[in-house]
Scaffold this motif. Structure first.
Motif, PDB file in Angstrom:
ATOM      1  N   ARG B  69       0.856  -1.189   0.000  1.00  0.00           N
ATOM      2  CA  ARG B  69       0.000   0.000   0.000  1.00  0.00           C
ATOM      3  C   ARG B  69       0.889   1.235   0.000  1.00  0.00           C
ATOM      4  O   ARG B  69       1.516   1.544   1.012  1.00  0.00           O
ATOM      5  CB  ARG B  69      -0.884  -0.007   1.236  1.00  0.00           C
ATOM      6  N   THR B  83      -3.521  11.132   8.411  1.00  0.00           N
ATOM      7  CA  THR B  83      -3.667  10.099   7.380  1.00  0.00           C
ATOM      8  C   THR B  83      -4.013   8.759   8.015  1.00  0.00           C
ATOM      9  O   THR B  83      -4.909   8.045   7.557  1.00  0.00           O
ATOM     10  CB  THR B  83      -2.351   9.975   6.575  1.00  0.00           C
ATOM     11  N   ARG B  86      -7.591   8.386   9.174  1.00  0.00           N
ATOM     12  CA  ARG B  86      -8.499   8.104   8.062  1.00  0.00           C
ATOM     13  C   ARG B  86      -8.387   6.644   7.601  1.00  0.00           C
ATOM     14  O   ARG B  86      -9.394   5.963   7.391  1.00  0.00           O
ATOM     15  CB  ARG B  86      -8.155   9.055   6.904  1.00  0.00           C
ATOM     16  N   LEU B  87      -7.153   6.163   7.470  1.00  0.00           N
ATOM     17  CA  LEU B  87      -6.954   4.850   6.849  1.00  0.00           C
ATOM     18  C   LEU B  87      -7.258   3.680   7.784  1.00  0.00           C
ATOM     19  O   LEU B  87      -7.536   2.577   7.319  1.00  0.00           O
ATOM     20  CB  LEU B  87      -5.518   4.743   6.327  1.00  0.00           C
ATOM     21  N   LYS B  88      -7.215   3.930   9.087  1.00  0.00           N
ATOM     22  CA  LYS B  88      -7.517   2.842  10.019  1.00  0.00           C
ATOM     23  C   LYS B  88      -8.846   2.182   9.677  1.00  0.00           C
ATOM     24  O   LYS B  88      -8.958   0.958   9.637  1.00  0.00           O
ATOM     25  CB  LYS B  88      -7.594   3.387  11.455  1.00  0.00           C
ATOM     26  N   ARG B  89      -9.851   3.021   9.453  1.00  0.00           N
ATOM     27  CA  ARG B  89     -11.181   2.499   9.113  1.00  0.00           C
ATOM     28  C   ARG B  89     -11.259   2.119   7.638  1.00  0.00           C
ATOM     29  O   ARG B  89     -11.769   1.074   7.279  1.00  0.00           O
ATOM     30  CB  ARG B  89     -12.262   3.544   9.438  1.00  0.00           C
ATOM     31  N   GLU B  90     -10.732   3.015   6.799  1.00  0.00           N
ATOM     32  CA  GLU B  90     -10.872   2.833   5.352  1.00  0.00           C
ATOM     33  C   GLU B  90     -10.222   1.521   4.913  1.00  0.00           C
ATOM     34  O   GLU B  90     -10.763   0.818   4.055  1.00  0.00           O
ATOM     35  CB  GLU B  90     -10.182   4.033   4.677  1.00  0.00           C
ATOM     36  N   TRP B  91      -9.079   1.213   5.461  1.00  0.00           N
ATOM     37  CA  TRP B  91      -8.357   0.010   5.054  1.00  0.00           C
ATOM     38  C   TRP B  91      -8.644  -1.187   5.970  1.00  0.00           C
ATOM     39  O   TRP B  91      -8.167  -2.292   5.707  1.00  0.00           O
ATOM     40  CB  TRP B  91      -6.836   0.281   5.049  1.00  0.00           C
ATOM     41  N   THR B 300       1.276   2.918   7.955  1.00  0.00           N
ATOM     42  CA  THR B 300       0.945   4.143   7.220  1.00  0.00           C
ATOM     43  C   THR B 300       1.923   5.274   7.554  1.00  0.00           C
ATOM     44  O   THR B 300       1.904   6.316   6.911  1.00  0.00           O
ATOM     45  CB  THR B 300      -0.484   4.626   7.530  1.00  0.00           C
TER      46      THR B 300
END
Lengths: 404, 404
Positions: B69, B83, B86-91, B300
């Protein structure tokens, strides 16, 4: 004419999978039909990279295969020079044998071109150049090797070395080397007059080690640039290390960068974690060619290193804090395309017509290859398999496995 | 009582070969006769090291096993925080699953103790702490894990986080974490009052991330030291990173070092190549405990890393220019004994009576193990084999192979 090779299902630079035809050692134009008897390699969707380029190493002095030998030298450059002069004989560091060991390991890691500085001094005379030339000939089908005649112990302060450098060029060394014109020889004009004098007489490029820090290094670099300009050597001079570009005054550095760009002088870096380093992203913005190298590996100067240019790309990425894929791509570029530009390799890359010097790696993307450094699945040189699954096939067909 | 284990022909720290008896999970006194039914492992002359200690990582946030990623965050710390939020949930970065992946890899690499900072924030609440606690329980026979309740997004600026930190400690987190009291919360007093308030109320140690550079970091460090002294927390505070000790004014640094030594405050470093770092050799001369850690791996924040503490020892050696065997031993010590001292591990080491948390490596010397990082032949935890030839045996006996 060699047999066609069809590389199936490979992903150039991590892009979509393609089949790649290799004919006569070169990448064929897309759509070229393979000959009916073409050999086939299944790439299995692996990442395809151009061959890795080792831009700065010392093949003649590695201790690979000689057992663990604790580092003996003190911290200064001159300590390392003196210690090595003593140990070359005491330990029997045979340049032919040792360079072959490092080359085998480099090939196993996917390196298809190497620039090696090779000691020319009053201890070994031309023995190291002869040894590396022997290895170069034996491994000529596997990897191309540029030999820099390198006055590791100085020139002016060591009678006879200037003549030995000339002898090295006559033997077939490609490039004139040099070293810290102020700090080692204590006579920058004298040192550089020999280096550039030989370059002019023999029509050869120059690659000078410059460890000198700050204002001192900047002064030496100015002297180098003056000579490059006076001799019209645009595009034919490399400065290795150039730590001074990392710690001289900002205005001095700016002026030097502008001049490096104008004279097309290249920089080779080893991405050291403990020294100031040139501002590589800025160099590249200015169009300055930059390559990376492992420097000596496992030698009397430095106990670290394994010859893997993907590991060097990782260390480069860590040194310049490259985190985004495009930043990591820069680190890898120093070990591929950037290296090819410094070494002046013709027909390098993944475009049709380029030599099929290629590496297959089980990775999703170039960035992952740098981060994870998996064993190289297949290494091709001029379309011929020279290593598979991390093991090189030596000149006699013998397996040459990395030792560390 | 478990069955005796006789480790034959191993070389502790590279010394002469010995047979080592392990009884009830501990190293027996020399000369103790093995029980007749003792199990036997042939060491084959391999190097024996104490278990590697991961002194600073983030088990909850690695992306291992989730495919490549590309890094998305900008260069500043706050970019990385936002960042990641945001990505904790999104990914779907599941802390239980991801921490188990990293732990498996760490065990395969010979790590027997880990200190992990674990996010406590208003995005995930206590989910990450719960997930890592789950992994800790599942892998309890393989590795000991200390959990730091870590307010990655700040405390004062994020309503509810102070209460969540308290909840994390009630759940079983061992240590109170903190982060850049000035730069993130913009309220150093407020931030540190919560951190040290919880430490006092719950009787827990503290481990604070301090990225702040120069004079700012020095100011925050003074505030930390004032509180450590006022609360009598000698020996119970760690400062992670402490870049300011690498770039604040020399006189400021000297004063801070003296105080760190007096208050027995430890330093954790990740040996970053692109940042100023504390003068580790000087710290050790002053008796300051220092450990190393991989920091987050493949997350990330940072795309690099594989969890191997021998690789971290190499990077540590490169960062502090460690070349002689005794210097490389320092780099390794940060990943073994130094780590044990920071984590407060009891009965750690190779002496009789110590827990048999051990790693066998095919290397001549500790220095060679750091330089070459060969696969770990055998990893023992409390005398039980938990990994062999670079592959961990998971809690259910399944093979858990390193992925990068």
């Amino acid at each position: 004419m060699t047999r066609d090779l069809l590389l199936r299902d490979v992903r150039p630079m991590g892009g979509p999978p393609v089949d790649l035809l290799i004919r006569d050692g070169r990448i064929a134009a897309p759509g070229t039909p393979p000959a009916p008897d073409a050999a086939v390699e299944q790439g299995g969707g692996a990442l395809l990279l151009p061959g890795l380029v080792e831009g700065h190493t010392h093949l003649d002095k590695t201790l690979l295969g000689m057992g663990w030998r604790p580092h003996q030298a003190g911290p200064a450059i001159i300590d390392k020079i003196e210690t090595e002069r003593r140990l070359k004989r005491e330990w029997g560091i045979d340049p032919a044998r040792q360079s072959a060991r490092q080359v085998a390991q480099s090939v196993a890691f996917g390196t298809t071109a190497i620039r090696s500085h090779v000691d020319v001094d009053d201890v070994m005379g031309l023995e190291a150049v002869e040894g590396v030339m022997e290895t170069r000939a034996a491994w000529a089908d596997h990897v191309s090797i540029e030999v820099v005649a390198f006055p590791q112990s100085g020139i002016v302060a060591r009678p006879g070395v200037a003549a030995l450098l000339e002898g090295a060029l006559r033997l077939g060394a490609d490039i004139v080397g040099g070293l810290d014109p102020c700090a080692i020889d204590r006579d920058p004009k004298g040192h550089l007059d020999v280096v550039f004098g030989l370059a002019e007489r023999f029509g050869r490029p120059v690659d000078i080690h410059l460890h000198e820090p700050g204002a001192l290094g900047a002064f030496s670099l100015e002297l180098i640039l003056e000579r490059a300009e006076a001799l019209g050597m645009q595009g034919r001079v490399t400065v290795s290390h150039a730590f001074c570009l990392g710690d001289a005054e900002p205005a001095t550095v700016s002026a030097l960068l502008e001049r490096l760009a104008r004279l097309d002088v290249a920089i080779a870096t080893t991405a050291p974690a403990s020294r100031p380093v040139p501002p590589v992203p800025r160099l590249r913005e200015l169009g300055i060619r930059v390559c990376a190298g492992n420097d000596g590996i496992r030698d009397t100067w430095n106990p670290y290193g394994n010859g893997d240019m993907l590991e060097r790309a990782m260390l480069t990425g860590l040194r310049w804090n490259c985190r985004r894929d495009e930043e990591i791509a820069m680190a890898l570029d120093l070990c591929t395309t950037g290296g090819a530009a410094v070494l002046g390799l013709a027909d390098y890359g993944l475009a049709p017509g380029c030599w099929a010097d290629l590496v297959l790696v089980a990775a999703e993307s170039p960035a992952e290859a740098v981060v994870a450094r998996p064993p190289r699945r297949l290494v091709l040189r001029r379309g011929r398999a020279v290593a598979r699954d991390g093991v090189a096939a030596g000149p006699g067909g013998e397996a040459a496995q990395p030792t560390g």
